[in-house]
Design an enzyme around this catalytic site. Structure first.
Site, PDB file in Angstrom:
ATOM      1  CG  ASP A   1      -0.278  -0.366   2.461  1.00 57.44           C
ATOM      2  OD1 ASP A   1       0.962  -0.328   2.623  1.00 57.44           O
ATOM      3  OD2 ASP A   1      -1.146  -0.612   3.479  1.00 57.44           O
TER       4      ASP A   1
ATOM      5  CG  ASN B   1      -9.073  -1.173  11.796  1.00 53.99           C
ATOM      6  OD1 ASN B   1      -8.116  -1.746  11.313  1.00 53.99           O
ATOM      7  ND2 ASN B   1      -9.432   0.084  11.460  1.00 53.99           N
TER       8      ASN B   1
ATOM      9  CG  HIS C   1      -5.984  -1.991   8.878  1.00 54.88           C
ATOM     10  ND1 HIS C   1      -6.195  -0.765   9.378  1.00 54.88           N
ATOM     11  CD2 HIS C   1      -4.686  -2.107   8.637  1.00 54.88           C
ATOM     12  CE1 HIS C   1      -4.914  -0.347   9.551  1.00 54.88           C
ATOM     13  NE2 HIS C   1      -3.800  -1.009   9.153  1.00 54.88           N
TER      14      HIS C   1
ATOM     15  CD  GLU D   1      -8.881   1.147   7.740  1.00 52.59           C
ATOM     16  OE1 GLU D   1      -8.918   0.398   8.439  1.00 52.59           O
ATOM     17  OE2 GLU D   1      -8.372   2.402   7.863  1.00 52.59           O
TER      18      GLU D   1
HETATM   19  C1  GLP Z   1      -0.612   0.719   8.454  1.00 51.78           C
HETATM   20  C2  GLP Z   1      -0.158  -0.113   7.354  1.00 51.78           C
HETATM   21  C3  GLP Z   1      -0.458  -1.820   7.687  1.00 51.78           C
HETATM   22  C4  GLP Z   1       0.109  -2.049   9.026  1.00 51.78           C
HETATM   23  C5  GLP Z   1      -0.371  -1.390  10.059  1.00 51.78           C
HETATM   24  C6  GLP Z   1       0.031  -1.768  11.510  1.00 51.78           C
HETATM   25  O1  GLP Z   1      -1.892   0.798   8.452  1.00 51.78           O
HETATM   26  N1  GLP Z   1      -0.927   0.167   6.347  1.00 51.78           N
HETATM   27  O2  GLP Z   1       0.019  -2.222   6.542  1.00 51.78           O
HETATM   28  O3  GLP Z   1      -0.037  -3.438   9.231  1.00 51.78           O
HETATM   29  O4  GLP Z   1      -0.239   0.008   9.630  1.00 51.78           O
HETATM   30  O5  GLP Z   1       1.027  -0.716  11.843  1.00 51.78           O
HETATM   31  P1  GLP Z   1       1.952  -1.402  13.016  1.00 51.78           P
HETATM   32  O6  GLP Z   1       2.780  -2.256  12.721  1.00 51.78           O
HETATM   33  O7  GLP Z   1       3.019  -0.124  13.282  1.00 51.78           O
HETATM   34  O8  GLP Z   1       1.147  -1.401  14.148  1.00 51.78           O
END
Ligand code: GLP
Length: 248
Positions: free
Chosen positions: A67, A136, A138, A143
């Protein structure tokens, strides 16, 4: 479905990188799907260590990131392209021409999403997809409520994700509200999936993804449909799991 509970983030890095390195060694021109966020950083550090010690070669590896934020140029320090350069690509012998991140500045977003899918198809699809998980539930930026069959598309971010990601920006209003993400259908097409999760903040979503019903309201629960998925979860993110999963 394999779930490996590890002690801490260091072990998370070792175990997940070990799984990925073993796959990468089986095939030249390996197609690796990559994720951003803090969770995969220990994994990338271990991949860098393996590459530096000549135990793992990236010279023919092809990568596709999940992404990118809409409106952030690759040079922006919060863009996911910038993150990948900083956390992995600048430190391994990968050819940057073989690394792909969705184009957050695309004028024709729909065409650029289609092209991203075509580029993955042209190299025979993703061999192994790395994932983190949002609090959440995702995956990528899919989402809650996203179709489980979705392909690469532009999406709006939920309030909870904007709040979670605000820690990386100077001001909350600087967090982009839209992103381009591989879809859940795209992710499920990968040959193999490795999801990493750590920290008590993830305990709920990890339990709902692994032991809850398959539902679009918890996008990561769709991974239960994948025949070769491994979740690598630290003990503090595994406190709400009830089944007798493997411990490293
Ligand atoms: C972002 C990314 C996700 C990732 C998420 C969790 O939203 N788009 O791919 O899994 O963050 O981030 P973290 O690992 O910092 O909790």
């Amino acid at each position: 479905m394999r779930v490996i509970i590890v002690k801490d983030t260091k072990q998370l890095g070792k175990v997940s990188a070990g799984l990925i390195a073993a796959e990468m060694k089986k095939k030249p021109a390996f197609v690796l799907g990559l994720a951003t966020g803090t969770s995969p950083i220990p994994l990338y550090q271990e991949l860098i260590r393996l590459n530096k010690s000549k135990a793992l070669d990236f010279s023919t590896t092809i990568t596709f990131n999940l992404d990118e934020y809409v409106g952030l140029a690759p040079t922006h320090d919060q863009s996911y392209r910038y993150f990948m350069n900083q956390q992995l690509f600048d430190y391994v012998n990968i050819n940057k021409k073989n690394t792909h991140v969705p184009d957050g500045m695309a004028k024709d977003v729909e065409a650029s999403c289609e092209k991203y899918e075509d580029m993955m198809d042209d190299v025979g699809g993703v061999d192994c997809q790395v994932l983190g998980i949002g609090s959440n539930g995702h995956i990528g930026f899919n989402e809650p409520g996203t179709s489980l069959a979705s392909r690469t598309h532009m999406t709006g971010l939920t309030e909870s994700t904007i709040n979670d990601n605000a820690r990386f920006f100077n001001r909350r209003q600087d967090v982009p509200t839209k992103a381009i993400t591989m879809g859940i259908g795209t992710i499920l097409d990968a040959d193999r999936v490795v999801l990493v999760a750590n920290g008590p903040r993830k305990a709920d979503c990890v339990a709902r993804a692994i032991e809850g019903p398959i539902t679009a309201t918890v996008p990561a629960s769709a991974l239960q449909l994948h025949p070769r998925v491994t979740f690598v979860v630290t003990a503090d993110a595994a406190t709400k799991l009830t089944l007798n999963w493997e411990r490293a």
